[in-house]
Design a protein around this motif. Structure first.
Motif, PDB file in Angstrom:
ATOM      1  N   ARG A  13       0.846  -1.556   0.156  1.00  0.00           N
ATOM      2  CA  ARG A  13      -0.020  -0.069   0.188  1.00  0.00           C
ATOM      3  C   ARG A  13       1.196   1.275   0.244  1.00  0.00           C
ATOM      4  N   GLU A  14       2.091   1.289   0.898  1.00  0.00           N
ATOM      5  CA  GLU A  14       3.205   2.449   0.708  1.00  0.00           C
ATOM      6  C   GLU A  14       3.643   2.956  -0.504  1.00  0.00           C
ATOM      7  N   ASP A  15       3.624   1.304  -1.169  1.00  0.00           N
ATOM      8  CA  ASP A  15       4.547   1.141  -3.160  1.00  0.00           C
ATOM      9  C   ASP A  15       3.375   2.091  -3.277  1.00  0.00           C
ATOM     10  N   TRP A  16       2.250   2.079  -3.625  1.00  0.00           N
ATOM     11  CA  TRP A  16       0.643   3.156  -4.460  1.00  0.00           C
ATOM     12  C   TRP A  16       1.132   3.780  -4.376  1.00  0.00           C
ATOM     13  N   ALA A  17       0.972   4.303  -3.132  1.00  0.00           N
ATOM     14  CA  ALA A  17       0.630   5.651  -2.612  1.00  0.00           C
ATOM     15  C   ALA A  17       2.313   6.889  -3.316  1.00  0.00           C
ATOM     16  N   SER A  18       3.135   5.907  -3.025  1.00  0.00           N
ATOM     17  CA  SER A  18       4.708   6.294  -3.494  1.00  0.00           C
ATOM     18  C   SER A  18       4.761   6.121  -5.116  1.00  0.00           C
ATOM     19  N   GLN A  19       4.153   5.197  -5.985  1.00  0.00           N
ATOM     20  CA  GLN A  19       4.001   5.886  -7.492  1.00  0.00           C
ATOM     21  C   GLN A  19       3.001   7.015  -7.624  1.00  0.00           C
ATOM     22  N   ALA A  20       1.671   6.763  -6.526  1.00  0.00           N
ATOM     23  CA  ALA A  20       0.914   7.826  -7.295  1.00  0.00           C
ATOM     24  C   ALA A  20       1.044   9.025  -6.826  1.00  0.00           C
ATOM     25  N   LYS A  21       1.731   9.431  -5.725  1.00  0.00           N
ATOM     26  CA  LYS A  21       2.751  10.928  -5.575  1.00  0.00           C
ATOM     27  C   LYS A  21       3.578  11.386  -6.522  1.00  0.00           C
ATOM     28  N   HIS A  22       4.984   9.924  -7.537  1.00  0.00           N
ATOM     29  CA  HIS A  22       5.687  10.449  -8.097  1.00  0.00           C
ATOM     30  C   HIS A  22       4.875  10.375  -9.809  1.00  0.00           C
TER      31      HIS A  22
END
Length: 88
Positions: A13-22
Motif C-alpha cells: 500500500r505504501e508503494d502504491w501511494a509512492s507511485q501515485a505521488k510520483h
C-alpha cells in the motif's frame, strides 16, 4: 481491492501511494493536472505498477473539493485522500 484492503500488505500500500505521488509530480512537471484523483481511476498492471486514468475533468465526491477541482492543489488533496484510503 477496496473490499479487501486489509489483506494487502502495508508495504504494498505504501508503494502504491509512492507511485501515485510520483505520477502526480511527473504530471505537474509537464503542467498537466490529473483532476480526478480517486481509487477508481488507479489501475494496477500484472507487475503491481500503478497507472492513472480519468483525465475527463470529472470529480469524485470525497476526494477533491469542488473549489480545488482541476488544480494542482486539488491533485495534492486527492493524493492525501488516497493515502488515507490506503491506510498509510
Amino acid at each position: 481491492l477496496r473490499d479487501n484492503m486489509d489483506q494487502v500488505s502495508k508495504l504494498q500500500r505504501e508503494d502504491w501511494a509512492s507511485q501515485a505521488k510520483h505520477i502526480i509530480e511527473q504530471l505537474h512537471g509537464i503542467e498537466v493536472v490529473w483532476g480526478n484523483v480517486c481509487p477508481r481511476n488507479m489501475l494496477l498492471d500484472v507487475g503491481g505498477n500503478l497507472w492513472v486514468v480519468g483525465f475527463s475533468g470529472a470529480r469524485t465526491s470525497g476526494f477533491v473539493s469542488l473549489e480545488l477541482m482541476g488544480t494542482e492543489e486539488g491533485d495534492l488533496m486527492g493524493l492525501e485522500m488516497i493515502r488515507q484510503y490506503l491506510q498509510v
